[in-house]
Write a protein that holds these residues in place. Structure first.
Motif, PDB file in Angstrom:
ATOM      1  N   SER A  10      -7.427   2.896   6.058  1.00  7.54           N
ATOM      2  CA  SER A  10      -6.249   2.858   5.190  1.00  7.54           C
ATOM      3  C   SER A  10      -5.900   1.425   4.809  1.00  7.54           C
ATOM      4  N   ASN A  11      -5.079   1.310   3.785  1.00  7.51           N
ATOM      5  CA  ASN A  11      -4.541   0.017   3.384  1.00  7.51           C
ATOM      6  C   ASN A  11      -3.301  -0.211   4.246  1.00  7.51           C
ATOM      7  N   VAL A  12      -3.436  -1.053   5.272  1.00  2.00           N
ATOM      8  CA  VAL A  12      -2.354  -1.236   6.234  1.00  2.00           C
ATOM      9  C   VAL A  12      -1.924  -2.692   6.339  1.00  2.00           C
ATOM     10  N   ARG A  13      -0.694  -2.868   6.817  1.00  2.00           N
ATOM     11  CA  ARG A  13      -0.161  -4.181   7.176  1.00  2.00           C
ATOM     12  C   ARG A  13       0.243  -4.078   8.630  1.00  2.00           C
ATOM     13  N   ILE A  14      -0.289  -4.961   9.447  1.00  3.38           N
ATOM     14  CA  ILE A  14      -0.084  -4.896  10.885  1.00  3.38           C
ATOM     15  C   ILE A  14       0.963  -5.913  11.318  1.00  3.38           C
ATOM     16  N   GLY A  15       1.881  -5.469  12.180  1.00  2.00           N
ATOM     17  CA  GLY A  15       2.885  -6.363  12.747  1.00  2.00           C
ATOM     18  C   GLY A  15       4.260  -6.108  12.178  1.00  2.00           C
ATOM     19  N   THR A  16       5.242  -6.550  12.920  1.00  2.12           N
ATOM     20  CA  THR A  16       6.634  -6.295  12.568  1.00  2.12           C
ATOM     21  C   THR A  16       7.053  -6.970  11.270  1.00  2.12           C
ATOM     22  N   LYS A  17       6.719  -8.245  11.105  1.00  2.64           N
ATOM     23  CA  LYS A  17       7.147  -8.971   9.896  1.00  2.64           C
ATOM     24  C   LYS A  17       6.528  -8.372   8.645  1.00  2.64           C
ATOM     25  N   ASP A  26       9.623  -1.417  -0.803  1.00  6.44           N
ATOM     26  CA  ASP A  26       9.279  -0.032  -1.159  1.00  6.44           C
ATOM     27  C   ASP A  26       7.779   0.173  -1.352  1.00  6.44           C
ATOM     28  N   LYS A  27       6.983  -0.523  -0.567  1.00  9.25           N
ATOM     29  CA  LYS A  27       5.525  -0.389  -0.629  1.00  9.25           C
ATOM     30  C   LYS A  27       4.978   0.490   0.487  1.00  9.25           C
ATOM     31  N   ALA A  28       5.772   0.700   1.545  1.00 10.60           N
ATOM     32  CA  ALA A  28       5.308   1.469   2.705  1.00 10.60           C
ATOM     33  C   ALA A  28       5.384   2.968   2.428  1.00 10.60           C
ATOM     34  N   ILE A  29       4.296   3.651   2.756  1.00 13.68           N
ATOM     35  CA  ILE A  29       4.238   5.105   2.638  1.00 13.68           C
ATOM     36  C   ILE A  29       4.572   5.730   3.984  1.00 13.68           C
ATOM     37  N   GLU A  30       4.074   5.105   5.050  1.00 12.74           N
ATOM     38  CA  GLU A  30       4.285   5.590   6.406  1.00 12.74           C
ATOM     39  C   GLU A  30       4.273   4.393   7.353  1.00 12.74           C
ATOM     40  N   VAL A  31       5.072   4.473   8.393  1.00  7.28           N
ATOM     41  CA  VAL A  31       5.116   3.412   9.392  1.00  7.28           C
ATOM     42  C   VAL A  31       4.827   4.015  10.763  1.00  7.28           C
ATOM     43  N   TYR A  32       3.885   3.400  11.468  1.00  5.70           N
ATOM     44  CA  TYR A  32       3.549   3.784  12.844  1.00  5.70           C
ATOM     45  C   TYR A  32       4.255   2.810  13.777  1.00  5.70           C
ATOM     46  N   LYS A  44      15.325  -2.500  13.759  1.00  8.91           N
ATOM     47  CA  LYS A  44      15.690  -2.807  12.373  1.00  8.91           C
ATOM     48  C   LYS A  44      14.764  -2.099  11.392  1.00  8.91           C
ATOM     49  N   VAL A  45      13.474  -2.111  11.689  1.00 14.28           N
ATOM     50  CA  VAL A  45      12.503  -1.470  10.800  1.00 14.28           C
ATOM     51  C   VAL A  45      12.678   0.048  10.830  1.00 14.28           C
ATOM     52  N   ILE A  46      12.894   0.609  12.013  1.00 20.12           N
ATOM     53  CA  ILE A  46      13.105   2.053  12.125  1.00 20.12           C
ATOM     54  C   ILE A  46      14.326   2.475  11.314  1.00 20.12           C
ATOM     55  N   GLY A  74      -2.625  -5.439  21.010  1.00 21.89           N
ATOM     56  CA  GLY A  74      -1.664  -4.395  20.689  1.00 21.89           C
ATOM     57  C   GLY A  74      -0.881  -4.714  19.427  1.00 21.89           C
ATOM     58  N   ALA A  75      -0.291  -3.681  18.864  1.00 20.78           N
ATOM     59  CA  ALA A  75       0.552  -3.844  17.677  1.00 20.78           C
ATOM     60  C   ALA A  75       1.817  -3.035  17.878  1.00 20.78           C
ATOM     61  N   ALA A  76       2.966  -3.638  17.619  1.00 25.91           N
ATOM     62  CA  ALA A  76       4.241  -2.940  17.753  1.00 25.91           C
ATOM     63  C   ALA A  76       4.426  -1.922  16.634  1.00 25.91           C
ATOM     64  N   MET A  77       3.988  -2.299  15.429  1.00 23.67           N
ATOM     65  CA  MET A  77       4.126  -1.397  14.291  1.00 23.67           C
ATOM     66  C   MET A  77       3.136  -1.738  13.199  1.00 23.67           C
ATOM     67  N   VAL A  78       2.881  -0.727  12.378  1.00 29.82           N
ATOM     68  CA  VAL A  78       1.916  -0.845  11.291  1.00 29.82           C
ATOM     69  C   VAL A  78       2.465  -0.065  10.098  1.00 29.82           C
ATOM     70  N   ALA A  79       2.340  -0.640   8.913  1.00 31.64           N
ATOM     71  CA  ALA A  79       2.748   0.068   7.695  1.00 31.64           C
ATOM     72  C   ALA A  79       1.518   0.466   6.897  1.00 31.64           C
ATOM     73  N   VAL A  80       1.445   1.718   6.521  1.00 34.17           N
ATOM     74  CA  VAL A  80       0.426   2.182   5.581  1.00 34.17           C
ATOM     75  C   VAL A  80       1.063   1.995   4.214  1.00 34.17           C
ATOM     76  N   VAL A  81       0.375   1.244   3.363  1.00 42.38           N
ATOM     77  CA  VAL A  81       0.967   0.881   2.075  1.00 42.38           C
ATOM     78  C   VAL A  81       0.254   1.544   0.909  1.00 42.38           C
ATOM     79  N   ASP A  82       0.948   1.554  -0.192  1.00 42.79           N
ATOM     80  CA  ASP A  82       0.416   2.064  -1.437  1.00 42.79           C
ATOM     81  C   ASP A  82      -0.893   1.363  -1.751  1.00 42.79           C
TER      82      ASP A  82
END
Length: 85
Positions: A10-17, A26-32, A44-46, A74-82
């Motif tokens: 997937s097209n992802v961005r890794i990390g909190t920032k 408004d680019k995130a489709i889903e956040v893990y 804050k992200v949640i 490890g990764a705290a969070m990941v965003a799947v982006v458009d």
């Protein structure tokens, strides 16, 4: 995570920032989110995801989430982006 290749493909961005930026723009489709991540880092992200209607998926550990993304740490969070991002 059941499909470890899924986030690598997937097209992802890794990390909190990076995740925060993608949700704000408004680019995130889903956040893990890793359940064992510090809530001071993730809250804050949640909250923003809930406000903007971005799907949240929880993963047991930061290690599992990092592995699913194909990284050695490890990764705290990941965003799947458009895909256009």
């Amino acid at each position: 995570m059941s499909n470890d290749k899924g986030l690598q493909d997937s097209n992802v961005r890794i990390g909190t920032k990076q995740t925060l930026k993608m949700v704000e723009y408004d680019k995130a489709i889903e956040v893990y989110v890793a359940e064992d991540a510090d809530s001071r880092v993730t809250s804050k992200v949640i909250a923003l995801c809930e406000k903007k209607g971005v799907k949240l998926t929880y993963v047991s550990t930061m290690r599992d989430l990092g592995k699913a993304c194909g990284i050695e740490v490890g990764a705290a969070m990941v965003a799947v982006v458009d895909g256009d991002e």
